[in-house]
Scaffold this motif. Structure first.
Motif, PDB file in Angstrom:
ATOM      1  N   GLU A  56      25.957 -19.802  21.263  1.00 50.94           N
ATOM      2  CA  GLU A  56      24.969 -18.988  21.974  1.00 50.94           C
ATOM      3  C   GLU A  56      24.622 -17.726  21.179  1.00 50.94           C
ATOM      4  O   GLU A  56      23.453 -17.338  21.088  1.00 50.94           O
ATOM      5  CB  GLU A  56      25.500 -18.599  23.353  1.00 50.94           C
ATOM      6  N   LEU A  57      25.639 -17.081  20.603  1.00 49.04           N
ATOM      7  CA  LEU A  57      25.398 -15.878  19.809  1.00 49.04           C
ATOM      8  C   LEU A  57      24.667 -16.209  18.517  1.00 49.04           C
ATOM      9  O   LEU A  57      23.795 -15.458  18.080  1.00 49.04           O
ATOM     10  CB  LEU A  57      26.717 -15.171  19.517  1.00 49.04           C
ATOM     11  N   GLN A  58      25.024 -17.309  17.895  1.00 48.03           N
ATOM     12  CA  GLN A  58      24.334 -17.697  16.671  1.00 48.03           C
ATOM     13  C   GLN A  58      22.879 -18.022  16.948  1.00 48.03           C
ATOM     14  O   GLN A  58      21.985 -17.686  16.158  1.00 48.03           O
ATOM     15  CB  GLN A  58      25.024 -18.902  16.022  1.00 48.03           C
ATOM     16  N   LYS A  59      22.610 -18.655  18.079  1.00 48.82           N
ATOM     17  CA  LYS A  59      21.225 -18.942  18.453  1.00 48.82           C
ATOM     18  C   LYS A  59      20.449 -17.644  18.662  1.00 48.82           C
ATOM     19  O   LYS A  59      19.273 -17.536  18.277  1.00 48.82           O
ATOM     20  CB  LYS A  59      21.165 -19.790  19.723  1.00 48.82           C
ATOM     21  N   ALA A  60      21.098 -16.650  19.269  1.00 46.75           N
ATOM     22  CA  ALA A  60      20.450 -15.351  19.463  1.00 46.75           C
ATOM     23  C   ALA A  60      20.062 -14.739  18.123  1.00 46.75           C
ATOM     24  O   ALA A  60      18.952 -14.203  17.963  1.00 46.75           O
ATOM     25  CB  ALA A  60      21.377 -14.407  20.226  1.00 46.75           C
ATOM     26  N   ALA A  61      20.969 -14.831  17.149  1.00 46.59           N
ATOM     27  CA  ALA A  61      20.682 -14.302  15.809  1.00 46.59           C
ATOM     28  C   ALA A  61      19.552 -15.083  15.143  1.00 46.59           C
ATOM     29  O   ALA A  61      18.648 -14.498  14.531  1.00 46.59           O
ATOM     30  CB  ALA A  61      21.943 -14.344  14.950  1.00 46.59           C
ATOM     31  N   ASP A  62      19.586 -16.394  15.265  1.00 46.83           N
ATOM     32  CA  ASP A  62      18.541 -17.229  14.661  1.00 46.83           C
ATOM     33  C   ASP A  62      17.179 -16.955  15.307  1.00 46.83           C
ATOM     34  O   ASP A  62      16.157 -16.879  14.616  1.00 46.83           O
ATOM     35  CB  ASP A  62      18.894 -18.710  14.813  1.00 46.83           C
ATOM     36  N   ASP A  63      17.186 -16.793  16.616  1.00 43.91           N
ATOM     37  CA  ASP A  63      15.927 -16.518  17.327  1.00 43.91           C
ATOM     38  C   ASP A  63      15.374 -15.149  16.959  1.00 43.91           C
ATOM     39  O   ASP A  63      14.157 -14.973  16.819  1.00 43.91           O
ATOM     40  CB  ASP A  63      16.139 -16.597  18.847  1.00 43.91           C
ATOM     41  N   TYR A  64      16.266 -14.168  16.805  1.00 44.19           N
ATOM     42  CA  TYR A  64      15.778 -12.833  16.434  1.00 44.19           C
ATOM     43  C   TYR A  64      15.271 -12.831  14.995  1.00 44.19           C
ATOM     44  O   TYR A  64      14.293 -12.138  14.675  1.00 44.19           O
ATOM     45  CB  TYR A  64      16.869 -11.779  16.610  1.00 44.19           C
ATOM     46  N   LYS A  65      15.896 -13.603  14.134  1.00 41.78           N
ATOM     47  CA  LYS A  65      15.396 -13.713  12.762  1.00 41.78           C
ATOM     48  C   LYS A  65      13.997 -14.329  12.767  1.00 41.78           C
ATOM     49  O   LYS A  65      13.105 -13.876  12.031  1.00 41.78           O
ATOM     50  CB  LYS A  65      16.345 -14.551  11.912  1.00 41.78           C
ATOM     51  N   ALA A  66      13.793 -15.360  13.577  1.00 40.57           N
ATOM     52  CA  ALA A  66      12.466 -15.973  13.676  1.00 40.57           C
ATOM     53  C   ALA A  66      11.441 -14.951  14.168  1.00 40.57           C
ATOM     54  O   ALA A  66      10.295 -14.915  13.687  1.00 40.57           O
ATOM     55  CB  ALA A  66      12.516 -17.177  14.621  1.00 40.57           C
ATOM     56  N   TYR A  67      11.839 -14.119  15.126  1.00 37.35           N
ATOM     57  CA  TYR A  67      10.969 -13.046  15.616  1.00 37.35           C
ATOM     58  C   TYR A  67      10.635 -12.074  14.481  1.00 37.35           C
ATOM     59  O   TYR A  67       9.474 -11.667  14.309  1.00 37.35           O
ATOM     60  CB  TYR A  67      11.673 -12.315  16.757  1.00 37.35           C
ATOM     61  N   ALA A  68      11.644 -11.705  13.689  1.00 39.15           N
ATOM     62  CA  ALA A  68      11.424 -10.779  12.577  1.00 39.15           C
ATOM     63  C   ALA A  68      10.474 -11.371  11.539  1.00 39.15           C
ATOM     64  O   ALA A  68       9.606 -10.668  11.005  1.00 39.15           O
ATOM     65  CB  ALA A  68      12.761 -10.419  11.926  1.00 39.15           C
ATOM     66  N   ILE A  69      10.619 -12.654  11.264  1.00 42.21           N
ATOM     67  CA  ILE A  69       9.738 -13.304  10.295  1.00 42.21           C
ATOM     68  C   ILE A  69       8.299 -13.312  10.806  1.00 42.21           C
ATOM     69  O   ILE A  69       7.351 -13.035  10.053  1.00 42.21           O
ATOM     70  CB  ILE A  69      10.233 -14.738  10.003  1.00 42.21           C
ATOM     71  N   ALA A  70       8.120 -13.607  12.088  1.00 45.68           N
ATOM     72  CA  ALA A  70       6.779 -13.590  12.678  1.00 45.68           C
ATOM     73  C   ALA A  70       6.180 -12.187  12.637  1.00 45.68           C
ATOM     74  O   ALA A  70       4.980 -12.018  12.350  1.00 45.68           O
ATOM     75  CB  ALA A  70       6.827 -14.103  14.117  1.00 45.68           C
ATOM     76  N   GLN A  71       7.006 -11.171  12.888  1.00 46.92           N
ATOM     77  CA  GLN A  71       6.530  -9.796  12.802  1.00 46.92           C
ATOM     78  C   GLN A  71       6.182  -9.431  11.354  1.00 46.92           C
ATOM     79  O   GLN A  71       5.259  -8.644  11.109  1.00 46.92           O
ATOM     80  CB  GLN A  71       7.585  -8.838  13.351  1.00 46.92           C
ATOM     81  N   GLY A  72       6.912  -9.995  10.405  1.00 44.93           N
ATOM     82  CA  GLY A  72       6.591  -9.777   8.996  1.00 44.93           C
ATOM     83  C   GLY A  72       5.212 -10.311   8.641  1.00 44.93           C
ATOM     84  O   GLY A  72       4.451  -9.674   7.901  1.00 44.93           O
ATOM     85  N   ASP A  73       4.875 -11.477   9.182  1.00 43.19           N
ATOM     86  CA  ASP A  73       3.536 -12.036   8.967  1.00 43.19           C
ATOM     87  C   ASP A  73       2.463 -11.131   9.565  1.00 43.19           C
ATOM     88  O   ASP A  73       1.423 -10.869   8.940  1.00 43.19           O
ATOM     89  CB  ASP A  73       3.448 -13.427   9.603  1.00 43.19           C
TER      90      ASP A  73
END
Length: 313
Positions: A56-73
């Motif tokens: 669950e915690l790893q998924k939270a980290a992966d999801d936040y990374k995906a959010y960061a990548i989208a914000q980078g775009d």
């Protein structure tokens, strides 16, 4: 402690040798080796278990990374609107695009800062340099100085080009950044602490007075981070999660009257350290600033507990 006790066995064995019990030396050596091996294996297993986050915690980290990548775009897109206006010499358009160009950055700043030197190149303030004419002073705030303090786009094109280049490099490197659950938990706290400790004075956007845009984006980024962690955090400490959710909502409520269309009033506070012609009058009253200070302090305290509650190190 186990390592210390293991060394006591050969010392005892030496005492037995002196007494003539040489046959027990081999047995003692064997026992010591076995004990050390067992202790080492146990320690290794314990370390591995502590280092591996729950799914669950790893998924939270992966999801936040995906959010960061989208914000980078999104960051690349809005920065290009800003820098194009600078290069075109359109002062009004460049001034209008300045604050929106920073919001994706402010939402993900703790993750963006994992890319080496990005913050220093793009978001450093003049205080970090010899002065406004220092060639190393680049990024948003160099352009902010030209646009709002000098009221010109002249000389801004090279800094606009460099900002585009640095933001593009950030976008390209974000997918390779390792984001752990601890980065998400600490990032949520850092974003709010940054507003509380470093931005409420008006020092961040001292020339443009667009600080409220940054506050808003920082709170949004923190809110998203906690949302990603809400499952594990709610299971561990639902009361803490409730306090964080309520604290964030209260801050947004306090800021809401300062909205103007899609943006915010100029951040003109009483007795500002950074006076500006953009602030002929106070727009953010002292009682509002005091309320925000108190709310930010409470929220910062609650957010600082998240990593510990989740057992993150």
């Amino acid at each position: 402690m186990k390592r210390h006790l293991a060394w006591q066995i050969p010392v005892f064995a030496l005492a037995l040798i002196a007494a003539g019990c040489s046959s027990k030396e081999a047995d003692s050596g064997t026992d010591t080796s076995s004990s050390e091996s067992t202790s080492s294996a146990s320690a290794s297993e314990s370390t591995s278990a502590a280092a591996a986050p729950s799914p669950e915690l790893q998924k939270a980290a992966d999801d936040y990374k995906a959010y960061a990548i989208a914000q980078g775009d999104e960051l690349v897109r809005v920065v290009k609107v800003f820098t194009d206006a600078v290069r075109a010499g359109d002062l009004k358009a460049a001034q209008d695009a300045y604050a929106p160009s920073r919001q994706p950055w402010e939402r993900i700043e703790p993750i963006a800062e994992l890319v080496e030197d990005t913050d220093a190149k793009t978001d450093s303030r003049v205080d970090d340099f010899a002065g406004v004419e220092d060639a190393k002073f680049t990024g948003w705030h160099r352009l902010e100085y030209l646009l709002f303090e000098k009221n010109t786009t002249e000389g801004g094109a090279p800094f606009a080009d460099q900002l585009d280049k640095d933001i593009a490099a950030l976008k390209d490197q974000l997918p390779s950044v390792t984001v752990e659950p601890i980065n998400v938990a600490n990032g949520a706290a850092e974003l709010v602490e940054e507003v509380s400790q470093g931005k409420l004075t008006g020092e961040e956007d001292r020339y443009s007075k667009t600080d409220l845009w940054d506050f808003d984006a920082n709170l949004q980024g923190s809110q998203v981070a906690i949302d990603k962690l809400s499952g594990p955090l709610g299971a561990k400490d639902p009361a803490l999660l409730g306090k964080i959710t309520a604290g964030t909502s209260a801050l947004f409520d306090t800021m809401r009257p300062l909205r103007r269309g899609d943006g915010w009033v100029a951040f003109c506070i009483e007795n500002s350290e950074f006076p500006s012609p953009l602030c002929p009058a106070v727009t953010v009253q002292p009682q509002i600033v005091d309320t925000m200070k108190a709310q930010l302090a409470g929220l910062s305290e609650d957010l600082s507990q998240v990593a510990g509650v989740l057992g993150l190190k």
